[in-house]
Write an enzyme that holds these catalytic residues in place. Structure first.
Site, PDB file in Angstrom:
ATOM      1  N   HIS A 168      -9.140   4.537  -0.757  1.00  0.00           N
ATOM      2  CA  HIS A 168      -8.278   3.946  -1.045  1.00  0.00           C
ATOM      3  C   HIS A 168      -7.775   2.983  -1.795  1.00  0.00           C
ATOM      4  CE1 HIS A 168      -4.381   2.565   0.931  1.00  0.00           C
ATOM      5  NE2 HIS A 168      -4.800   1.191   1.791  1.00  0.00           N
ATOM      6  N   CYS A 173       0.680  -1.114   0.383  1.00  0.00           N
ATOM      7  CA  CYS A 173       0.361  -0.097   0.363  1.00  0.00           C
ATOM      8  C   CYS A 173       1.207   0.938  -0.014  1.00  0.00           C
ATOM      9  CB  CYS A 173      -0.930  -0.715   0.803  1.00  0.00           C
ATOM     10  SG  CYS A 173      -2.260  -1.443   0.545  1.00  0.00           S
TER      11      CYS A 173
END
Lengths: 384, 130
Positions: free
Chosen positions: A332, A83
């Site tokens: 996200h 991420c």
């Protein structure tokens, strides 16, 4: 060493882009950034992405996006750090510009998540964790963060409502952010009543799944004259790692990677955490936001969630944080997230942030995390 | 990826909790490490871990990874074994409401994954309360 400046930014809305491919999204954000500074010709492309091979059966994103942009010949490659892929892509370009190897580069962060089934998304995200000792036993990424949340609540007597403070803040800020995935407020009651995903984490503790791309056009000081409008300097970009798996750490509640990366970045920029007046934290889960502000030295250990509940990170009268909704509200799209954070920090420091503009924002810090603080990338941006 | 091959490589780890012990400072690690976390030595040899410990934290996961749907909801914990090593595993034969941080557990040998009615079955450690 050359200074590094943000020449322009671009981003798609975050959400369900059923009619757009991973390349469509990357090109949309890339074109926006290039159009924003038409005199700047990039000498390098770096793509931040986590799992295009799984989501789109597509690797080799560097050359693919270069060609999509009509820039055949330009060197391009992909950076992957779970991420934190987006932040790490920017860091790679920052170092090339600092070294004087190039004078301009385009960073594109992109992720296509919604083409996958929910179970496949969980599996793709969990590829950031140990295949042999985490994935094999069926532990998902959410479950690791849930165990972290339980420990945090137990050790520091943190309540359900304390933990909800960051999600509530994020959603309030996302209302005015035109590119955010969820432009709606949620109450403490909404969070507490939302579906349990992995106890004690509920749906509204967790960042949503969505598609998106964001881009930054970065230049050295030689090309700073080509930049229209206020100059925003990328003053520092640093990264650090923690022990790979949460359960291998002596103190699971210490986000050591974030702490180290932030320390290096602030030192390199010649600043202290108290100079920061705009903050982007990696609020993938409520507990992650809380532990992040503690590792950054903004809240005392165990106090991050309570401080948020008391307004310490509020846009009004606090240290303005995640003013476009953060991972929770803006969304996200994992490999794009770090680039969204930087684009948003730029908007604040260039005073182009619209309704959520923070008065006199001049120093911004963006923290992007891969895994459970396994990799952290911290950037410091400064209005010139 | 062929899970069966990595499973074969790791069967002693999964079946008997074989980690490593540092030849220099005698600290133990699971999963195995290549460099001792305490003294930096690269002299590490296989060592079976103790099978008992306590729950440091746990969760009840409602949405499992693909392939584990038949095990929903799944109880997972981070267990501190009696030699201080921390390990992640499923907690079975109980329900979430019976669990507390600090509960004593022991490792048991169980089925971990099953790939269809005619596919391979993968075994390994899980934990039960004692």
């Amino acid at each position: 060493m050359s200074r590094v400046y943000v020449a322009s930014v671009g981003y798609t809305t975050v959400g369900d882009h059923w009619n757009k491919s991973i390349l469509d999204l990357a090109i949309e954000a890339g074109f926006q950034a290039l159009t924003g500074a038409p005199k700047v010709k990039p000498e390098q492309l770096v793509v931040g992405n986590m799992f295009s091979g799984l989501s789109s059966r597509q690797e080799h994103l560097g050359a693919l996006v270069v060609n999509g942009l009509g820039l055949t010949g330009l060197p391009g490659f992909k950076v992957e750090a779970a991420c934190a892929s987006g932040g790490m892509a920017s860091l790679a370009v920052f170092n090339m510009l600092k070294a004087g190897q190039i004078d301009s580069a385009l960073v594109v962060g992109v992720e296509k998540m919604r083409d996958l089934d929910p179970g496949e998304v969980s599996q793709a995200l969990c590829a950031a964790e140990s295949a042999e000792y985490t994935q094999f036993f069926g532990a998902s990424f959410v479950s690791l963060n849930a165990m972290l949340a339980r420990l945090y609540m137990y050790e520091f007597d943190v309540s359900r409502d304390d933990l909800s403070a960051f999600p509530v803040l994020a959603h309030r800020n996302a209302v005015n952010a035109t590119h955010a995935q969820f432009r709606k407020e949620v109450s403490y009651e909404d969070v507490a009543r939302s579906m349990v995903i992995s106890d004690p984490l509920r749906l509204l503790d967790c960042a949503p799944v969505g598609d998106g791309a964001a881009a930054l056009l970065l230049v050295s000081e030689d090309l700073a004259g080509q930049v229209k409008g206020p100059l925003v300097e990328m003053a520092a970009a640093e990264s650090a790692t923690n022990r790979f798996s949460l359960y291998e750490r002596d103190d699971m509640l210490d986000f050591a990677a974030t702490r180290l990366a932030a320390h290096k970045a602030l030192k390199s920029a010649g600043l202290s955490i108290n100079d920061v007046d705009y903050l982007e934290v990696h609020d993938a889960f409520s507990v992650v936001a809380s532990l992040s502000v503690e590792a950054l030295g903004l809240s005392k250990k165990g106090q991050g969630a309570r401080d948020a509940r008391e307004g310490k990170y509020a846009r009004e009268n606090g240290l303005a944080t995640n003013c476009f909704g953060g991972l929770k509200g803006r969304g996200h799209p994992v490999g794009a997230t770090g680039v969204y954070q930087l684009a948003e920090t730029y908007l604040q420091l260039a005073h182009k942030a619209g309704p959520n503009q923070v008065d006199d924002a001049s120093v911004g810090l963006a923290q992007n995390v891969g895994g459970v603080d396994t990799t952290a990338v911290v950037h410091v941006l400064r209005r010139s | 990826m062929k899970l069966s091959i990595s499973y074969w490589r790791l069967k002693d780890r999964y079946y008997r909790l074989v980690g490593v012990r540092c030849e220099e400072c005698k600290n133990e690690f699971f999963p195995p490490v290549y460099v001792c976390r305490r003294c930096g030595s690269r002299s590490l040899t296989d060592k079976e871990m103790p099978k008992t410990g306590k729950i440091l934290t746990y969760t009840e996961l409602k949405e499992t990874l693909a392939g584990f749907e038949d095990q929903e909801p799944m109880l997972l914990g981070i267990i501190q074994l009696d030699n201080g090593v921390r390990i992640l595993g499923q907690i079975v034969d109980t329900a979430a409401e019976n669990l507390s941080i600090g509960d004593r557990v022991k490792a048991v040998f169980r089925k971990i994954q099953e790939h269809g009615s005619s596919g391979q079955i993968f075994y390994g450690y899980k934990f039960v309360r004692t």
